[in-house]
Design an enzyme around this catalytic site. Structure first.
Site, PDB file in Angstrom:
ATOM      1  N   CYS A 148      34.179  84.538  29.688  1.00  0.00           N
ATOM      2  CA  CYS A 148      33.516  85.792  29.321  1.00  0.00           C
ATOM      3  C   CYS A 148      32.030  85.555  29.053  1.00  0.00           C
ATOM      4  O   CYS A 148      31.176  86.331  29.497  1.00  0.00           O
ATOM      5  CB  CYS A 148      34.199  86.385  28.098  1.00  0.00           C
ATOM      6  SG  CYS A 148      33.491  87.942  27.586  1.00  0.00           S
TER       7      CYS A 148
ATOM      8  N   CYS B   9      38.671  87.353  23.574  1.00  0.00           N
ATOM      9  CA  CYS B   9      37.436  88.058  23.902  1.00  0.00           C
ATOM     10  C   CYS B   9      37.730  89.434  24.491  1.00  0.00           C
ATOM     11  O   CYS B   9      38.282  89.533  25.575  1.00  0.00           O
ATOM     12  CB  CYS B   9      36.693  87.194  24.913  1.00  0.00           C
ATOM     13  SG  CYS B   9      35.047  87.705  25.284  1.00  0.00           S
TER      14      CYS B   9
END
EC number: 2.8.1.13
Length: 371
Positions: A104, A200
């Site tokens: 991410c 995330c």
């Protein structure tokens, strides 16, 4: 930095948490031209999990209004699905345990978001990460955050010179307690908000239940390495190396742990005892290795490494190889080193880079981690 702060536009990635809120506040107080951006990376209508994106954005709005900076939301759902979530699922299908936060940061926060910020005239982007950047000896160095309990360089190991030249970490020099204190003294709406600990952008959900929406159960047998059947499992992708909870193996004596997976045969291997030899390895091979300096070291070198977040550093010898690979030999056997996780290299406080653990060995023998 040649421009004066008031001429310098900094776009802050704001999550609705206290860290990014204080990052934005400090930049504003230092006189920068600050814009807050909330990244929407997950479609919360996809399944029936609880998504906090709406209330997180409301917190961003409240904080930005308190600080007195403009804000808006940007949708990166497609990029997140293509670059992060698809990778995440494919790694689990292959029996590995991926680290989506690393991907991410690489693909969303310091690529898609960075590119968007530059397109609206940003000089820099900033985030609420606990890390520090210093320019010395002609290059950007990434250093651990000053708070050892919160340092996030492990998750930032894929950054290089291009990103670090455009990044600010305004709270990297602070302790978490100081960040909370600053937020409280400023009366920020997020001052008392608890930290998120979920994956995330996916949040605080039951992980196995969440994964089962995308990877249906594939029950199979649980065996010792001698072939004795100890029970059944729901699918090897739901388990990770070193896991002890949720195995359902009764009896007396020490607990049982996952020590290996055979994806092709759908077998989960288990062994008994905290110090079982099959939980330990002495070296690994890494792929997708990134060097923060953008230069691959020419010779083997000694440093320390982490194989998981919050693990104490251990001494290693790193042998850089061609094609973004490296062999890493440990000074002492390490427990539950897991394919798919990140291995990250350090020289003191400096993060040198890292890669993805591909294969794990004990005294030269490849362990039974992925069939």
């Amino acid at each position: 930095m040649n421009k004066a702060p008031h001429e310098t536009r900094v776009v802050v990635g704001m999550s609705g948490g206290v860290d990014s809120s204080v990052a934005a506040l400090l930049l504003k107080e230092q006189g920068y031209d600050v814009i807050g951006i909330f990244m929407k990376n997950w479609d919360d209508t996809d399944e029936n999990g609880v998504c906090t994106a709406t209330e997180d954005y409301e917190d961003v709005v409240r904080v930005c209004n308190q600080i007195g900076i403009p804000y808006y939301a940007v949708n990166f759902e497609k990029q997140y699905w293509d670059k992060v979530f698809t990778y995440f699922l494919n790694e689990y299908k292959a029996g590995r345990t991926p680290n989506p936060d690393v991907m991410c940061n690489k693909e969303i926060k310091f690529k898609a978001f960075l590119e968007h910020a530059m397109s609206i005239g940003a000089d820099y982007v900033a985030t609420g990460h606990y890390a520090r950047v210093e320019f010395r000896d002609g290059e950007y160095k990434m250093l651990r955050g000053a708070d050892p309990n919160k340092d996030q360089t492990y998750f930032l190991n894929q950054l290089g010179q291009a990103q670090l030249s455009k990044v600010m970490f305004p709270i990297g020099h602070l302790q978490k307690a100081d960040v909370r204190r600053i937020a409280k003294e400023a009366g920020l709406a997020t001052a008392g908000k608890k930290d998120s600990t979920g994956i995330c952008f996916i949040g605080e959900r039951d992980f196995k239940e969440f994964l089962s929406h995308y990877l249906p159960a594939q029950p199979g047998v649980m065996k010792t390495l001698d072939g004795e059947v100890k029970g059944r499992h729901d699918g090897v992708m739901y388990y990770t190396i070193g896991q002890r909870h949720g195995l359902g193996i009764g009896g007396s004596g020490e607990p049982w742990f996952v020590v290996g997976k055979d994806v092709r045969e759908n077998v989960l291997y288990v062994a008994q005892g905290f110090e079982n030899e099959y939980l330990y390895s002495t070296s690994l091979k890494a792929v997708d290795v990134n060097w923060v300096s953008d230069r691959k070291p020419e010779a083997p070198f000694r440093c320390t490494a982490k194989f998981r977040y919050r693990q104490p550093d251990i001494g290693v010898m790193v042998h850089p190889l061609a094609d973004g690979k490296a062999e890493v030999v440990f000074d002492a056997p390490a427990r539950a080193v897991t394919p798919g996780q990140a291995v990250v290299f350090y020289n003191g406080d400096e993060c040198l880079g890292g890669g993805t653990i591909d294969e794990v060995f004990r005294n030269g023998e490849k362990l039974w981690y992925v069939g």
